[in-house]
Design an enzyme around this catalytic site. Structure first.
Site, short mmCIF file in Angstrom:
data_model
loop_
_atom_site.label_atom_id
_atom_site.label_comp_id
_atom_site.label_asym_id
_atom_site.label_seq_id
_atom_site.Cartn_x
_atom_site.Cartn_y
_atom_site.Cartn_z
N GLU A 8 -9.27 -0.31 0.09
CA GLU A 8 -9.02 -1.70 0.49
C GLU A 8 -9.82 -2.06 1.74
O GLU A 8 -10.34 -3.17 1.85
CB GLU A 8 -7.51 -1.91 0.73
CG GLU A 8 -7.19 -3.36 1.05
CD GLU A 8 -5.70 -3.67 1.01
OE1 GLU A 8 -4.89 -2.73 0.97
OE2 GLU A 8 -5.36 -4.87 1.02
N HIS B 24 7.30 -0.48 -0.06
CA HIS B 24 6.52 -0.99 -1.19
C HIS B 24 7.52 -1.39 -2.28
O HIS B 24 8.01 -0.54 -3.02
CB HIS B 24 5.55 0.07 -1.69
CG HIS B 24 4.59 -0.45 -2.72
ND1 HIS B 24 4.77 -1.66 -3.37
CD2 HIS B 24 3.43 0.05 -3.21
CE1 HIS B 24 3.78 -1.85 -4.21
NE2 HIS B 24 2.95 -0.83 -4.13
N CYS C 141 2.38 -3.14 -9.36
CA CYS C 141 2.47 -3.54 -7.95
C CYS C 141 1.87 -4.91 -7.68
O CYS C 141 1.94 -5.40 -6.56
CB CYS C 141 1.80 -2.50 -7.09
SG CYS C 141 2.40 -0.85 -7.45
#
Lengths: 397, 86
Positions: free
Chosen positions: A302, A326, A159
Site C-alpha cells: 500500500e 480490522h 475486506c
C-alpha cells in the site's frame, strides 16, 4: 450529474456503541483491542481482537433475538443512529434503498448450528437459521425496519465489502435510481470458528496491530457495523438537512493476479479511479485513511501504491484499524466515519500502536496522536483478498 | 523419529506443495529458491502440524522468523525436532 452527500452516520464497534464515543476514541488514539471473551477462545492460538463489549441483546425483543444474528443487530443499531442524525424517519419509501457489505454474514449462526448438530449430536436447529445467516439479512432488516423499498442488496468482497457497498450506493443516488441510500457494512466474525479460520493463514498478530510500523506482527480482527446515509444533495438541501460531507468518488479495480497477495498496481489504479470519478487531483487530498492492516505485505504494497499515486507529496496517512480492529466487511464503513471526522472537525485520527518508521513504508504516518489539519478531501482505501480494490473519495461539505 | 526420518517427511511435504518429485528437493535447499509462495508455505506448515502432531509457531509477518525458521529444509527439520522434544 447529481451530487451525493452524507447526512447521517452511525456505528457500533469495539471503541464505542455510537458515533460520539467513536470520535472521542479516535481523538484520543485509544485502541479497542483486548483479550477475546467468546466461548472456547482459550483454545485459540490468537487470543486478541477488537470485540464489541457488553453488548446488550435485551434492546431487542425475544422474537427479534430469535431472528437477528449479531451481525444484523450491529447493523440495526448503527442504522438507527445514522437515520436519527440525518433527521429521517421511516417509512422511507421506494426512493430509498440499502446496500450493506459483509464478508462472513451470520457466521455465529453457522457456528452455533454446527455445534448443535455435530458436536452435541442434536437432531434439529432453531427454525430461523436460514434467515439469520443469509448475507443479506442485515440489509433486509434495515430495509424492513425503515420501510426502504427501493434498491436493497448485500455485497460480499471480503475486506472491501463496505467500500464496495458505499460505492455502489453512491452510484444508485447519482444515477437517479434512489434519492436516499443507507450503506456501509456489518461484521461479527469474532467467534471461535471465525478466528480459527484466520489463524491458518498466519497473518494475525498475537498482541497489537501496528500498521506501517517496524515490528508489526499482523492484523487484529474487529467486529462492528457502520452505516452512512447517502442522499442526493438537492434532496438533502430541500429538507434542510445538515450535510456532513460529499461522497464524491468511487474507484474499483481487480488485480486479476494472486488470491491473497496484494498488488500495488491494482491498488494505485483504484485510487486514481476514485480521484478521477470525484474530479479531484492528488494534491487536493489532505488525508488518506489507509487499508493499513498491519501485515508485512499489505502495508509495504500500500505504501508503494500511495507513493505511485501521490509522488513525493503524499498527504498524511493513518490506519485506524489499530483502534477498531480490522472489521473485515464492515471496516470500510468505520473508516469512512474516520474520514468524516477529519473533514468535519479537522482532526486526522491516528495510527495507534505505531512504534518505529519502516523504511519500506516511507509515508507521513500520523502516529499515535491525532493531528489537527484542515482536510478538504480524503481517500479511504480497501484492498481485499481476491485482489479486489475499492477506494472512496470524500470532500468537505 | 530420527533426524533423517523427519527430513524425509519435510521434503515430501515441500515437494507435494511444489508439485515436484521429492528427489528434486535437496536436503540443503532454501525455501525461497524452491519457489514456494506464501500460500504454499502456510499449507506446508499445516501439513507439518498434522503429520507430526505439533503446533508450529509461525507468523508470516515476522521476516526474521524468531519462533520457527522456515527458510531452509535444514532449519525446518531442526524446528520440527525442537517441537517434538517439547
Amino acid at each position: 450529474m447529481r451530487r451525493v452527500v452524507v447526512t447521517g452516520i452511525g456505528t457500533v464497534n469495539a471503541l464505542a456503541g455510537d458515533v460520539p464515543g467513536t470520535f472521542a476514541a479516535f481523538r484520543a488514539g485509544r485502541s479497542g483491542i483486548g483479550p477475546l471473551t467468546f466461548r472456547d477462545a482459550g483454545r485459540l492460538t490468537i487470543r486478541v481482537g477488537a470485540e464489541v463489549r457488553d453488548w446488550d441483546e435485551a434492546r431487542f425483543t425475544p422474537s427479534e433475538r430469535a431472528l437477528y444474528d449479531r451481525v444484523t443487530q450491529y447493523a440495526l443499531v448503527a442504522g438507527a443512529e445514522a437515520l436519527a442524525m440525518a433527521g429521517l424517519a421511516g417509512p422511507l419509501g421506494p426512493r430509498a434503498g440499502v446496500i450493506m457489505g459483509t464478508a462472513a454474514g451470520g457466521i455465529r449462526t453457522w457456528e452455533e448450528s454446527y455445534r448443535a448438530v455435530f458436536a452435541e449430536g442434536r437432531n434439529r436447529v432453531p427454525p430461523l437459521v436460514v434467515p439469520r445467516l443469509m448475507h443479506n439479512a442485515a440489509a433486509s432488516h434495515l430495509s424492513i425496519r425503515h420501510g426502504a423499498s427501493g434498491p436493497v442488496l448485500s455485497v460480499a468482497s471480503a475486506c472491501a465489502s463496505a467500500n464496495h457497498a458505499l460505492g455502489l450506493a453512491l452510484q444508485q443516488v447519482r444515477s437517479g435510481a434512489a434519492d436516499v441510500m443507507l450503506a456501509g457494512g456489518a461484521e461479527a466474525m469474532l467467534c471461535f470458528g471465525g478466528v480459527k479460520a484466520w489463524e491458518g493463514l498466519r497473518v494475525l498478530s498475537p498482541d497489537m496491530c501496528r500498521p506501517f510500523s517496524l515490528g508489526r506482527r499482523g492484523m487484529v480482527i474487529g467486529d462492528g457495523a457502520g452505516v452512512l446515509v447517502l442522499e442526493d444533495e438537492a434532496h438533502a438541501r430541500a429538507r434542510g438537512a445538515r450535510v456532513l460531507a460529499e461522497l464524491a468518488g468511487f474507484g474499483t479495480t481487480a488485480d486479476a493476479g494472486d488470491i491473497v497477495a496484494p498488488d500495488p498496481e491494482g491498488a494505485a489504479r483504484a485510487m486514481r479511479a476514485a480521484l478521477a470519478d470525484a474530479g479531484l487531483a492528488p494534491g487536493d487530498i489532505g488525508y488518506v485513511n489507509a487499508h493499513g492492516t498491519g501485515t508485512l505485505l499489505n502495508d509495504r504494497s500500500e505504501a508503494r501504491a500511495i507513493r505511485a499515486v501521490f509522488g513525493g507529496a503524499a498527504p498524511p496517512v493513518s490506519s485506524t484499524k489499530a483502534m477498531h480492529g480490522h472489521a473485515i466487511g464492515a471496516t470500510g464503513a468505520l473508516e469512512a466515519i474516520a474520514c468524516i471526522l477529519a473533514l468535519t472537525e479537522g482532526i486526522v485520527p491516528p495510527t495507534a500502536g505505531f512504534e518505529t518508521p519502516d523504511p519500506d513504508c516511507a509515508l507521513d504516518v500520523v502516529a499515535n496522536i491525532a493531528r489537527e489539519a484542515r482536510v478538504e478531501a480524503a481517500l479511504s482505501n480497501a484492498f481485499a483478498f481476491g485482489g479486489l480494490n475499492a477506494v472512496l473519495a470524500f470532500r468537505r461539505a | 523419529m530420527d533426524r533423517a526420518g523427519i527430513e524425509a517427511v519435510v521434503i515430501e511435504i515441500l515437494a507435494a506443495q511444489l508439485l515436484l518429485p521429492p528427489s528434486e528437493v535437496a536436503p540443503d535447499a532454501r525455501v525461497d529458491d524452491l519457489g514456494l509462495d506464501s500460500l504454499g508455505k502456510v499449507e506446508a506448515i499445516f501439513a507439518l502440524e498434522e503429520r507430526f502432531g505439533i503446533s508450529v509457531p509461525f507468523n508470516a509477518n515476522e521476516p526474521d522468523q524468531p519462533d520457527f525458521d522456515f527458510q531452509s529444509v535444514g532449519s525446518i527439520v531442526a524446528g520440527v525436532e525442537r517441537l517434538l522434544r517439547g
